[in-house]
Design a protein around this motif. Sequence first.
Motif, PDB file in Angstrom:
ATOM      1  N   ALA A  54       0.793  -1.147   0.129  1.00 22.76           N
ATOM      2  CA  ALA A  54       0.108   0.022   0.135  1.00 22.76           C
ATOM      3  C   ALA A  54       0.815   1.384  -0.015  1.00 22.76           C
ATOM      4  O   ALA A  54       0.551   1.928  -0.639  1.00 22.76           O
ATOM      5  N   GLY A  55       1.804   1.332   0.755  1.00 25.17           N
ATOM      6  CA  GLY A  55       2.675   2.478   0.748  1.00 25.17           C
ATOM      7  C   GLY A  55       3.432   2.618  -0.421  1.00 25.17           C
ATOM      8  O   GLY A  55       3.731   3.834  -0.876  1.00 25.17           O
ATOM      9  N   LEU A  56       3.953   1.761  -1.070  1.00 22.28           N
ATOM     10  CA  LEU A  56       4.548   1.837  -2.378  1.00 22.28           C
ATOM     11  C   LEU A  56       3.744   2.309  -3.384  1.00 22.28           C
ATOM     12  O   LEU A  56       4.079   3.225  -4.265  1.00 22.28           O
ATOM     13  N   GLY A  57       2.457   1.909  -3.330  1.00 25.37           N
ATOM     14  CA  GLY A  57       1.399   2.218  -4.227  1.00 25.37           C
ATOM     15  C   GLY A  57       1.057   3.814  -4.062  1.00 25.37           C
ATOM     16  O   GLY A  57       0.960   4.622  -5.119  1.00 25.37           O
ATOM     17  N   ILE A  58       0.913   4.122  -2.757  1.00 24.90           N
ATOM     18  CA  ILE A  58       0.843   5.504  -2.750  1.00 24.90           C
ATOM     19  C   ILE A  58       2.113   6.391  -3.004  1.00 24.90           C
ATOM     20  O   ILE A  58       1.703   7.356  -3.538  1.00 24.90           O
ATOM     21  N   ARG A  59       3.069   6.099  -2.724  1.00 28.01           N
ATOM     22  CA  ARG A  59       4.308   6.610  -2.995  1.00 28.01           C
ATOM     23  C   ARG A  59       4.406   6.960  -4.676  1.00 28.01           C
ATOM     24  O   ARG A  59       4.630   7.727  -5.111  1.00 28.01           O
ATOM     25  N   LEU A  60       4.020   5.527  -5.433  1.00 29.80           N
ATOM     26  CA  LEU A  60       4.063   5.615  -6.844  1.00 29.80           C
ATOM     27  C   LEU A  60       2.853   6.873  -7.297  1.00 29.80           C
ATOM     28  O   LEU A  60       3.391   7.493  -8.123  1.00 29.80           O
ATOM     29  N   ALA A  61       1.827   6.796  -6.703  1.00 27.70           N
ATOM     30  CA  ALA A  61       0.568   7.670  -7.169  1.00 27.70           C
ATOM     31  C   ALA A  61       1.265   9.060  -6.700  1.00 27.70           C
ATOM     32  O   ALA A  61       1.156  10.114  -7.832  1.00 27.70           O
ATOM     33  N   ASP A  95       3.720  -5.294  -8.735  1.00 23.05           N
ATOM     34  CA  ASP A  95       2.408  -5.165  -9.339  1.00 23.05           C
ATOM     35  C   ASP A  95       1.268  -4.791  -8.514  1.00 23.05           C
ATOM     36  O   ASP A  95       0.454  -4.072  -8.941  1.00 23.05           O
ATOM     37  N   ALA A  96       1.380  -5.308  -7.065  1.00 22.59           N
ATOM     38  CA  ALA A  96       0.306  -4.956  -6.235  1.00 22.59           C
ATOM     39  C   ALA A  96       0.487  -3.394  -5.968  1.00 22.59           C
ATOM     40  O   ALA A  96      -0.578  -2.935  -6.115  1.00 22.59           O
ATOM     41  N   ALA A  97       1.586  -2.866  -6.015  1.00 24.84           N
ATOM     42  CA  ALA A  97       1.817  -1.489  -5.761  1.00 24.84           C
ATOM     43  C   ALA A  97       1.392  -0.393  -6.871  1.00 24.84           C
ATOM     44  O   ALA A  97       0.605   0.396  -6.617  1.00 24.84           O
ATOM     45  N   THR A  98       1.599  -1.189  -7.911  1.00 24.32           N
ATOM     46  CA  THR A  98       0.984  -0.389  -9.290  1.00 24.32           C
ATOM     47  C   THR A  98      -0.403  -0.569  -9.324  1.00 24.32           C
ATOM     48  O   THR A  98      -1.118   0.334  -9.679  1.00 24.32           O
ATOM     49  N   ARG A  99      -1.173  -1.472  -8.669  1.00 25.31           N
ATOM     50  CA  ARG A  99      -2.604  -1.522  -8.596  1.00 25.31           C
ATOM     51  C   ARG A  99      -3.151  -0.581  -7.596  1.00 25.31           C
ATOM     52  O   ARG A  99      -4.271   0.301  -7.980  1.00 25.31           O
ATOM     53  N   VAL A 100      -2.410  -0.293  -6.628  1.00 20.45           N
ATOM     54  CA  VAL A 100      -2.789   0.447  -5.526  1.00 20.45           C
ATOM     55  C   VAL A 100      -2.766   2.025  -6.215  1.00 20.45           C
ATOM     56  O   VAL A 100      -3.618   2.877  -5.935  1.00 20.45           O
ATOM     57  N   ALA A 101      -1.867   2.325  -6.681  1.00 23.99           N
ATOM     58  CA  ALA A 101      -1.210   3.566  -7.439  1.00 23.99           C
ATOM     59  C   ALA A 101      -2.465   4.022  -8.517  1.00 23.99           C
ATOM     60  O   ALA A 101      -2.778   4.944  -8.535  1.00 23.99           O
TER      61      ALA A 101
END
Length: 125
Positions: A54-61, A95-101
Motif C-alpha cells: 500500500a505504501g509503495l502504491g501511494i508513493r508511486l501515485a 504489481d500490487a503497488a501499481t494496482r494501488v497507485a
Amino acid sequence: MSADGENLSGNDAGTGESVSGRKAGKPGPLDPKIQMERLDALIAAETDEERLRAGLGIRLALGLAQEMREGKPIGSETTELVAGWMHDYGQDTVDAATRVAREFLIKPEELRKSLGQRLGLEGQA
C-alpha cells in the motif's frame, strides 16, 4: 487583513509566518516532496507486506501526480523508482503497488476506505 492579524495569503501580517506555522515560501508538511520523503522513510522501515504494498502504491501515485503537476513526462522520475523496487521487493509486490497507485489516482476515496478496512484502521480517520 482579518481581525486575527492574518492576511489573504494565509500569513500572519506581523511575522510573515503562515497559519500552518511555517515561513512563507518554505515547504510545509503538506508539500508533496516532503510527503514523499516521509513516505519513503516509512516504507524503508515497514515489515508488513500488505502495508508495504500500500505504501509503495501511494508513493508511486504521489510521484506520478508530481510529474504531471510539473509538466514532466509520466515516468520520467518514477520509472527509476519502480525499477529499484523491482530489485528490492520483486515483481509481485511491484504489481500490487501499481494496482494501488492506479486506484489512488482514479478513485482515491474508495481506496482510502478499502485500505482502512484491510489495515484495520476504519473509523480512525
